[in-house]
Design an enzyme around this catalytic site. Structure first.
Site: not given
Length: 663
Positions: A2, A27, A74, A127-128, A536, A540, A543, A559, A658
């Site tokens: 946002c 963002r 968002w 925002n929030g 990581e 990526k 995402e 396992h 973001k």
């Protein structure tokens, strides 16, 4: 996540509002809108397309004003649809503000409704997340307010309207103590055409001052003032920034910025109330300094690259060099005045972070325990504050965040301090962020602006900062000799050159990406301090390519994960020449025996060769303890080129933002 831009000026500020939204697109968002005071009325345009579509709409309708607010949303409460997009209006009890705006686009091909006369009195962006929105919604409905959206934001607009008695600042000051949760808001009123009021609790909000002036009641000298959720939104407009603090309410007029705060601080999530009714909260003037912030727009230019993510991957040598610039020796004072005293007082480390930053912390745990010899725990910030833990006042609490505004991490930090752990340090990319202000010590990475949602250069610079922290703690604990310090500094200074050699592997990685683009699942394996790097790499890939990917310690194959391995499951293996290499080779044989296809990033002296079902890309050199910083880069490139081959929106992956500024 946002974005907010607002302004009061003697000139037309609509182009500034739209340009500000463009600067905040990185963002993440799924709708956008702008509202202005024009012709004595409130008017708005909203869209579920990109900001560029919104810009066309407002230009076509001739939207022009000296007062307005704009927003990228968002979605949290309510689907990404025009009626849920900000700004939201409130016209009063019994009046529906649903269709009060210029043509509003719901998707790229939607038509518009043409200009409309509005009935709005209050316009607001937010925002929030407001946690008690259901309770407030029910109360406002009983008063006759009609809701046009499913958002928690519309509740705030009606709440402000319900207490408005001719002074917008007083109305916002009366409304915000009733909100439980996190918010940054910007609001203006039809009856006060040259005024915007903002407030923040748990979400960032800054003031941009049109000309240099003192902050305080009656301050004068500026013909325009601005609000934004990020100083970058105001790049090229003003570099004079006031960072609002928790609970602040700010009154923006032409030639005036007046910041107020609650006389008795009200914690986020805890509105003052007696028998369900809010008590009066008295606001007093607050002195907030004006800072010069050079958030220039050049940092956000794409240049010759196809996507920002690609640009940022290739900026990593420079980002690391900048982050390490000025480090002539290892010293606790790299992290701030008094760091040596703090480091002498701690005997354990607690790392709090989310997402990619959590994986950088997980890597640092191996360094801190093996090099500095200090027990280290790494916690997902969003989980830490909701579980019972055993506090230790001799703990160094380390937070990691690219933006420094990550809501979960800030809340976890405050929780740790509330448990009596006062030794705090942050590794952060933004020196003016809330995280830096909240922590006593800091190391500021110098990755520069990171536009792509999937973090790359922020991650590697975080690792560099955490490695310096490891060495500083090792020095204080008597585990770093002068000879070892010199060796470590030499290795750190060579990192940018070593990374350039890794980036030269891109053509080989592109050929792999063509295979990956046809897959639906992938498995990543690593051992020791390269296990977080495998995590990581998997993050990526999922995402930005939307391929399901998981990462495991290679020793865990038997396992459970081995059941997934077939020839259709590519298995990416991080294979440095370290003490666990032979163990890793055995794990790779387990994959080959089940027909799995191995894709191995191997150091040159590992003696792992290309073979049927084994694809090898050789890293230029083995880099010892710093190897994770090199090995993560080809994983970034693999994810990037796979996403390109699949045609996804690399820089703005679906459903992601973001900067995660809400819980």
């Amino acid at each position: 996540m946002c974005g907010i831009v607002g302004a009061v000026s003697t000139r037309n500020i609509v182009p500034i509002l739209v340009e500000g939204l463009k600067r905040l697109e990185y963002r993440g968002y799924d709708s956008c809108g702008v509202a202005v005071h024009q012709g004595g009325e409130l008017k708005r345009a909203r869209s579920t397309s990109r900001v560029a579509e919104l810009e066309v709409n407002v230009q076509r309708e001739g939207v022009a004003s000296g007062t307005g607010i704009a927003h990228t949303r968002w979605a949290t409460h309510g689907a990404p649809a025009v009626h849920n997009a900000h700004p939201h209006f409130s016209a009063g009890p019994g009046i529906d503000s649903a269709s009060t705006g210029f043509g509003e686009l719901d998707g790229p091909s939607a038509g518009d409704d043409g200009a409309a006369t509005t009935t709005g009195r209050i316009a607001l962006v937010h925002n929030g997340i407001i946690e008690n929105h259901d309770e407030l919604r029910a109360e406002l409905k009983r008063k006759g307010y009609v809701f046009a959206s499913q958002t928690d934001t519309e509740v705030i607009a009606h709440l402000v309207h319900s207490v408005y008695e001719g002074d917008l600042l007083e109305a916002v000051q009366a409304a915000v103590p009733r909100l439980r949760g996190a918010y940054a808001i910007a609001v203006f009123c039809r009856d006060e055409p040259h005024r915007v009021v903002g407030a923040r609790m748990g979400s960032p909000l800054v003031v941009g001052v049109g000309t240099r002036q003192e902050s305080g009641k009656g301050a004068a000298g500026a013909s325009e003032n601005f609000l934004a959720s990020d100083a970058m939104a105001l790049a090229g407009v003003t570099n004079q920034i006031i960072y609002l603090e928790e609970g602040d309410v700010v009154d923006l007029q032409m030639g005036k910025v007046w910041v107020t705060r609650p006389e008795t601080p009200v914690a986020a999530g805890s509105p003052k109330a007696v028998n369900g009714h809010p008590t009066a909260v008295r606001f007093v003037p607050a002195d907030r300094p004006v800072k010069t912030v050079n958030a220039h727009s050049g940092a956000a230019e794409l240049g010759p690259y196809r996507h920002y993510m690609q640009k940022e991957i290739f900026e990593q040598p420079r980002a690391l060099a900048d982050t390490l610039e000025g480090v002539e020796g290892i010293s606790p004072e790299l992290f701030g005045d008094g760091a040596h005293r703090v480091f002498k007082q701690v005997d354990r480390v607690l790392i709090l972070a989310c997402g990619t930053s959590y994986y950088s912390g997980s890597t640092a745990r191996y360094w801190l325990e093996s090099i500095a010899g200090i027990p280290t725990t790494v916690e997902v910030a969003s989980e830490y504050r909701y579980r019972d833990s055993v506090p230790d006042p001799r703990t160094l609490v380390v937070t990691i965040s690219q933006s420094g505004e990550t809501a979960d991490t800030i809340a976890a930090l405050k929780h740790a301090r509330g448990l009596g752990m006062e030794h705090t340090l942050t590794i952060c990319n933004v020196s003016t962020s809330a995280m830096v202000r909240e922590c006593k010590l800091a190391y500021i990475t110098r990755a520069g602006v990171e536009i792509g949602v999937a973090s790359t250069k922020a991650f590697t610079t975080q690792l560099a900062g955490l490695y310096l922290l490891t060495l500083a703690l090792a020095q204080v604990r008597g585990r770093l000799s002068e000879e070892e310090e010199a060796r470590q500094l030499k290795a750190l200074r060579h990192l940018p050159v070593a990374l350039q050699a890794v980036l030269a592997l891109e053509p080989q990685i592109i050929s792999w990406s063509e295979d990956f683009a046809r897959k639906h699942n992938a498995l990543f394996l690593g051992r020791g301090l390269h296990y977080p790097i495998a995590l990581e790499g998997a993050l990526k890939l999922k995402e930005i390519s939307y391929i399901h990917a998981e990462a495991y310690p290679a020793g865990e194959l038997k396992h459970g994960p081995l059941a997934l391995v077939t020839e259709e499951m590519p298995v990416v293996t991080v294979a440095p020449n370290d003490a666990l290499l032979e163990k890793l080779k055995s794990n790779m044989q387990e994959v080959r025996a089940r027909g799995g296809q191995l894709y191995v990033f191997a150091d040159s002296d590992t003696q792992i060769e290309n073979d049927s079902g084994v694809h090898v890309i050789r890293m230029p050199e083995h880099y010892g303890a710093l190897s994770p910083i090199l090995h993560v880069v080809p994983l970034q490139l693999l994810a990037y080129h796979t996403a390109c081959a699949r045609g996804t929106d690399v820089d703005k992956p679906r459903n992601l933002a973001k900067s995660v500024t809400v819980e």
